[in-house]
Design a protein around this motif. Structure first.
Motif, PDB file in Angstrom:
ATOM      1  N   GLU A  11      28.085  75.246  32.184  1.00 44.42           N
ATOM      2  CA  GLU A  11      27.780  74.820  30.812  1.00 44.42           C
ATOM      3  C   GLU A  11      28.923  75.252  29.902  1.00 44.42           C
ATOM      4  O   GLU A  11      29.381  76.397  29.981  1.00 44.42           O
ATOM      5  CB  GLU A  11      26.455  75.471  30.377  1.00 44.42           C
ATOM      6  N   GLU A  12      29.357  74.353  29.022  1.00 46.88           N
ATOM      7  CA  GLU A  12      30.479  74.694  28.138  1.00 46.88           C
ATOM      8  C   GLU A  12      29.999  75.389  26.867  1.00 46.88           C
ATOM      9  O   GLU A  12      28.883  75.152  26.397  1.00 46.88           O
ATOM     10  CB  GLU A  12      31.249  73.428  27.762  1.00 46.88           C
ATOM     11  N   ALA A  13      30.849  76.244  26.317  1.00 42.65           N
ATOM     12  CA  ALA A  13      30.566  76.861  25.014  1.00 42.65           C
ATOM     13  C   ALA A  13      31.893  77.109  24.312  1.00 42.65           C
ATOM     14  O   ALA A  13      32.951  77.116  24.944  1.00 42.65           O
ATOM     15  CB  ALA A  13      29.813  78.176  25.191  1.00 42.65           C
ATOM     16  N   SER A  46      40.307  81.585  34.633  1.00 45.97           N
ATOM     17  CA  SER A  46      40.542  80.172  34.326  1.00 45.97           C
ATOM     18  C   SER A  46      40.621  79.423  35.653  1.00 45.97           C
ATOM     19  O   SER A  46      40.682  80.053  36.711  1.00 45.97           O
ATOM     20  CB  SER A  46      41.856  80.067  33.549  1.00 45.97           C
ATOM     21  N   ALA A  47      40.648  78.096  35.622  1.00 48.30           N
ATOM     22  CA  ALA A  47      40.692  77.309  36.863  1.00 48.30           C
ATOM     23  C   ALA A  47      42.046  77.475  37.560  1.00 48.30           C
ATOM     24  O   ALA A  47      43.072  77.642  36.897  1.00 48.30           O
ATOM     25  CB  ALA A  47      40.473  75.840  36.530  1.00 48.30           C
ATOM     26  N   PHE A  48      42.059  77.390  38.899  1.00 49.90           N
ATOM     27  CA  PHE A  48      43.332  77.367  39.638  1.00 49.90           C
ATOM     28  C   PHE A  48      44.103  76.126  39.225  1.00 49.90           C
ATOM     29  O   PHE A  48      43.518  75.087  38.949  1.00 49.90           O
ATOM     30  CB  PHE A  48      43.075  77.325  41.146  1.00 49.90           C
ATOM     31  N   LEU A  67      38.670  76.932  29.611  1.00 49.93           N
ATOM     32  CA  LEU A  67      39.108  75.547  29.831  1.00 49.93           C
ATOM     33  C   LEU A  67      40.343  75.255  28.994  1.00 49.93           C
ATOM     34  O   LEU A  67      41.221  74.512  29.399  1.00 49.93           O
ATOM     35  CB  LEU A  67      38.008  74.563  29.415  1.00 49.93           C
ATOM     36  N   GLU A  68      40.357  75.782  27.787  1.00 48.11           N
ATOM     37  CA  GLU A  68      41.467  75.507  26.868  1.00 48.11           C
ATOM     38  C   GLU A  68      41.409  76.480  25.700  1.00 48.11           C
ATOM     39  O   GLU A  68      40.381  77.103  25.436  1.00 48.11           O
ATOM     40  CB  GLU A  68      41.355  74.085  26.303  1.00 48.11           C
ATOM     41  N   PHE A  69      42.552  76.589  25.016  1.00 52.33           N
ATOM     42  CA  PHE A  69      42.564  77.273  23.720  1.00 52.33           C
ATOM     43  C   PHE A  69      42.904  76.246  22.651  1.00 52.33           C
ATOM     44  O   PHE A  69      43.693  75.337  22.880  1.00 52.33           O
ATOM     45  CB  PHE A  69      43.633  78.367  23.679  1.00 52.33           C
ATOM     46  N   GLU A  89      44.335  70.796  37.870  1.00 48.69           N
ATOM     47  CA  GLU A  89      43.560  72.019  38.081  1.00 48.69           C
ATOM     48  C   GLU A  89      42.201  71.791  38.724  1.00 48.69           C
ATOM     49  O   GLU A  89      41.655  70.684  38.721  1.00 48.69           O
ATOM     50  CB  GLU A  89      43.463  72.844  36.789  1.00 48.69           C
ATOM     51  N   GLU A  90      41.703  72.882  39.258  1.00 47.85           N
ATOM     52  CA  GLU A  90      40.390  72.937  39.891  1.00 47.85           C
ATOM     53  C   GLU A  90      39.323  72.421  38.920  1.00 47.85           C
ATOM     54  O   GLU A  90      39.371  72.717  37.734  1.00 47.85           O
ATOM     55  CB  GLU A  90      40.146  74.432  40.182  1.00 47.85           C
ATOM     56  N   CYS A  91      38.378  71.663  39.448  1.00 50.40           N
ATOM     57  CA  CYS A  91      37.294  71.159  38.605  1.00 50.40           C
ATOM     58  C   CYS A  91      36.197  72.221  38.540  1.00 50.40           C
ATOM     59  O   CYS A  91      35.622  72.601  39.560  1.00 50.40           O
ATOM     60  CB  CYS A  91      36.760  69.863  39.202  1.00 50.40           C
ATOM     61  N   SER A 109      50.729  73.408  24.375  1.00 54.22           N
ATOM     62  CA  SER A 109      51.169  73.234  25.769  1.00 54.22           C
ATOM     63  C   SER A 109      50.180  73.871  26.731  1.00 54.22           C
ATOM     64  O   SER A 109      50.024  75.091  26.769  1.00 54.22           O
ATOM     65  CB  SER A 109      52.557  73.842  25.988  1.00 54.22           C
ATOM     66  N   LYS A 110      49.533  73.018  27.518  1.00 52.47           N
ATOM     67  CA  LYS A 110      48.562  73.535  28.490  1.00 52.47           C
ATOM     68  C   LYS A 110      49.278  74.312  29.583  1.00 52.47           C
ATOM     69  O   LYS A 110      48.757  75.305  30.101  1.00 52.47           O
ATOM     70  CB  LYS A 110      47.759  72.385  29.070  1.00 52.47           C
ATOM     71  N   ALA A 111      50.505  73.876  29.950  1.00 52.24           N
ATOM     72  CA  ALA A 111      51.257  74.565  31.007  1.00 52.24           C
ATOM     73  C   ALA A 111      51.601  75.989  30.551  1.00 52.24           C
ATOM     74  O   ALA A 111      51.442  76.957  31.305  1.00 52.24           O
ATOM     75  CB  ALA A 111      52.521  73.781  31.349  1.00 52.24           C
ATOM     76  N   ILE A 147      38.892  66.944  40.940  1.00 53.19           N
ATOM     77  CA  ILE A 147      40.068  67.630  40.414  1.00 53.19           C
ATOM     78  C   ILE A 147      40.319  67.147  38.978  1.00 53.19           C
ATOM     79  O   ILE A 147      39.863  66.053  38.618  1.00 53.19           O
ATOM     80  CB  ILE A 147      41.275  67.386  41.349  1.00 53.19           C
ATOM     81  N   VAL A 148      41.026  67.950  38.184  1.00 52.80           N
ATOM     82  CA  VAL A 148      41.245  67.603  36.775  1.00 52.80           C
ATOM     83  C   VAL A 148      42.740  67.439  36.520  1.00 52.80           C
ATOM     84  O   VAL A 148      43.535  68.295  36.927  1.00 52.80           O
ATOM     85  CB  VAL A 148      40.658  68.689  35.837  1.00 52.80           C
ATOM     86  N   VAL A 149      43.115  66.324  35.889  1.00 52.86           N
ATOM     87  CA  VAL A 149      44.525  66.062  35.569  1.00 52.86           C
ATOM     88  C   VAL A 149      44.664  66.106  34.046  1.00 52.86           C
ATOM     89  O   VAL A 149      43.927  65.429  33.329  1.00 52.86           O
ATOM     90  CB  VAL A 149      44.968  64.681  36.114  1.00 52.86           C
TER      91      VAL A 149
HETATM   92  P1  AMP Z   1      40.136  70.449  27.207  1.00 49.82           P
HETATM   93  O1  AMP Z   1      40.785  69.589  26.161  1.00 49.82           O
HETATM   94  O2  AMP Z   1      41.067  71.129  28.138  1.00 49.82           O
HETATM   95  O3  AMP Z   1      39.011  71.305  26.701  1.00 49.82           O
HETATM   96  O4  AMP Z   1      39.308  69.407  28.092  1.00 49.82           O
HETATM   97  C1  AMP Z   1      38.384  68.514  27.532  1.00 49.82           C
HETATM   98  C2  AMP Z   1      37.124  68.520  28.352  1.00 49.82           C
HETATM   99  O5  AMP Z   1      37.435  68.215  29.721  1.00 49.82           O
HETATM  100  C3  AMP Z   1      36.443  69.885  28.413  1.00 49.82           C
HETATM  101  O6  AMP Z   1      35.623  70.075  27.316  1.00 49.82           O
HETATM  102  C4  AMP Z   1      35.674  69.751  29.706  1.00 49.82           C
HETATM  103  O7  AMP Z   1      34.492  68.991  29.508  1.00 49.82           O
HETATM  104  C5  AMP Z   1      36.601  68.954  30.579  1.00 49.82           C
HETATM  105  N1  AMP Z   1      37.439  69.850  31.411  1.00 49.82           N
HETATM  106  C6  AMP Z   1      38.647  70.378  31.104  1.00 49.82           C
HETATM  107  N2  AMP Z   1      39.107  71.157  32.104  1.00 49.82           N
HETATM  108  C7  AMP Z   1      38.182  71.121  33.072  1.00 49.82           C
HETATM  109  C8  AMP Z   1      38.049  71.740  34.361  1.00 49.82           C
HETATM  110  N3  AMP Z   1      39.004  72.519  34.874  1.00 49.82           N
HETATM  111  N4  AMP Z   1      36.932  71.498  35.077  1.00 49.82           N
HETATM  112  C9  AMP Z   1      35.954  70.680  34.586  1.00 49.82           C
HETATM  113  N5  AMP Z   1      36.008  70.083  33.387  1.00 49.82           N
HETATM  114  C10 AMP Z   1      37.104  70.292  32.629  1.00 49.82           C
END
Ligand code: AMP
Ligand code: GLY
Length: 429
Positions: free
Chosen positions: A191-193, A117-119, A282-284, A185-187, A102-104, A140-142
């Protein structure tokens, strides 16, 4: 001891390869496995979400440790079910796996703990989400709240795209129940890691950093996939950043789960966005990454089995890990059409030649082996993984091995690891 591994992708082949090297393991089973795993384990045809059947099998075979690869059985409560039967199992229980399910839930936990984390805002009503998006604007990200196999996140450059995303997730129910709630959430940019740790709910053993390549084409173009390649270490995660991620992200998250009465035991994976020396979550994920597991496990010098056992038993203290200081790169080879629809059953050639190359392992993901021929059986088919003294050397080796392998329509990115090279150049400017 007999070990049962659950899953059948590239991550599980690398786990099987590593577990099999342990002197503690007398027999390894894998459910359902693939054509590569079959070379190191006995594969049994039980689906990853058939928890009753998996538990029956574990009892019948007197399995000493079950190791869960993918998120689905974890979020369905396989750990709770096995423990209730007195079976020893590695992975978080259903409540702890909420961090991925659950992302929420996770966004709320991060807010309470002040984890960067993003707003965001959470909505159960499409009209409310629409109003909010019009108010705050794009980009924005949905995100659908629940599990969507990596497809429930839509990064929107315009308000119109975001409204379409809400429509797709909440009205058209493209992801079923997973989209009853959305996180808007906020975009973030940067760079991702990926940063993964082993934890027993109290102690933490960090793994080296790694980086995935989610978009299907070179230069991060095209739709997102499960991951087209990965490497370790990721130079964007400096030693100082690593320290901060452990202190500011991993420790407070693990503490919060323990405080809520759901200690997290397993691998905790944080997907990070890094900009200007700041990392935001971004996520766990509640498991090893795929394909990050392949380069990470190739760098792990210690026996992995005592670590998995210690976590299953709830006490990781006293365990240390030794990592190969060299770099590893995994190039994912995919079926024509992936990540959209693709055909299965193409005959793969050149596996033997690639497998003989030094410092290289060809991990199988979507493969099967009926009648002695190795055929494609999924979108991501192989993960060619090499180790080198430098990242450049590992890249060259992995691509030379990949070039030996062929099937009709095979495609793979040609720029896996390039971001690491760019960091090196920056550092020496
Ligand atoms: P997630 O499954 O939440 O990791 O999202 C998949 C991909 O979406 C991530 O690897 C990012 O490339 C992109 N992403 C997720 N959340 C955001 C965010 N708040 N801002 C920009 N890109 C995002
Ligand atoms: N490589 C991304 C994931 O495992 O979720």
């Amino acid at each position: 001891m007999k070990v049962l591994l659950i899953g059948g992708g590239g991550r599980e082949h690398s786990l099987a390869w590593k577990i099999k090297q342990s002197p503690r393991v007398e027999k390894l089973f894998c459910a359902p496995g693939n054509a590569g795993i079959e070379q190191v384990a006995e594969c049994v045809g039980i689906a990853v979400d058939d928890i009753d059947e998996l538990a029956r099998f574990a009892k019948k075979e007197q399995i000493g440790l079950t190791v869960v690869g993918p998120e689905l059985p974890l979020t369905l409560g396989i750990v709770d079910a096995f423990q209730a039967e007195g079976l020893r199992i590695f992975g978080p229980d259903k409540n702890a796996a909420m961090l991925e399910a659950s992302k929420a839930f996770t966004k709320e936990l991060m807010k309470q703990k002040g984890i960067p984390s993003a707003f965001f805002s959470t909505f159960t009503d499409a009209q409310d989400a629409t109003r909010y998006i019009k108010e705050v604007g794009a980009p924005i990200v949905v995100k659908a709240d629940g599990l969507c196999g990596g497809k429930g996140v839509i990064v929107c450059q315009t308000v119109e795209e975001a409204l379409d995303a809400v429509n797709l997730i909440m009205i058209n129910e493209a992801f079923g129940n997973a989209g009853q709630k959305v996180v808007v959430e906020e975009c973030l940019v940067g760079e991702e890691a990926s940063f993964l740790v082993f934890t027993d709910g109290k102690h933490i053993l960090p793994m080296p950093s790694s980086q995935d390549h989610k978009p299907v084409y070179d230069g991060d173009q095209g739709p997102n996939t499960g991951g087209m390649g990965a490497y370790s270490p990721a130079p964007v995660v400096t030693p100082e950043m690593e320290e901060r991620v452990i202190e500011e992200v991993m420790k407070p998250t693990i503490e919060a789960m323990a405080e809520q009465g759901h200690p997290y035991r397993g691998v905790l994976y944080a997907g990070l966005m890094i900009e200007d020396d700041e990392a935001k979550v971004l996520e766990f994920n509640c498991r090893f990454g795929d394909p990050e597991a392949q380069p990470l496990l190739m760098r792990l010098k210690s026996d992995i089995v005592p670590v998995l056992e210690a976590i299953a038993d709830g006490d990781l203290s006293g365990i240390d890990l030794e990592w190969d200081p060299r770099a590893t790169v995994c190039v994912v080879m995919a079926a024509k059409g992936y990540p959209k629809s693709y055909k299965k059953g193409m005959e793969i050639s050149g596996l033997d030649k690639a497998g003989e190359m030094q410092d290289t392992v060809v991990f199988h993901a979507g493969t099967k082996n009926p009648e002695g021929k190795i055929l494609t059986d999924g979108g991501r088919v192989l993960g060619v993984t090499s180790v080198g003294d430098t990242i450049a050397e590992a890249i060259d080796l992995a691509y030379s091995a990949a070039e030996q392998i062929h099937w009709e329509g095979v495609h793979y990115r040609k720029d896996i690891g390039r971001k690491a090279l760019e960091h090196r150049h920056k550092a020496s400017d």
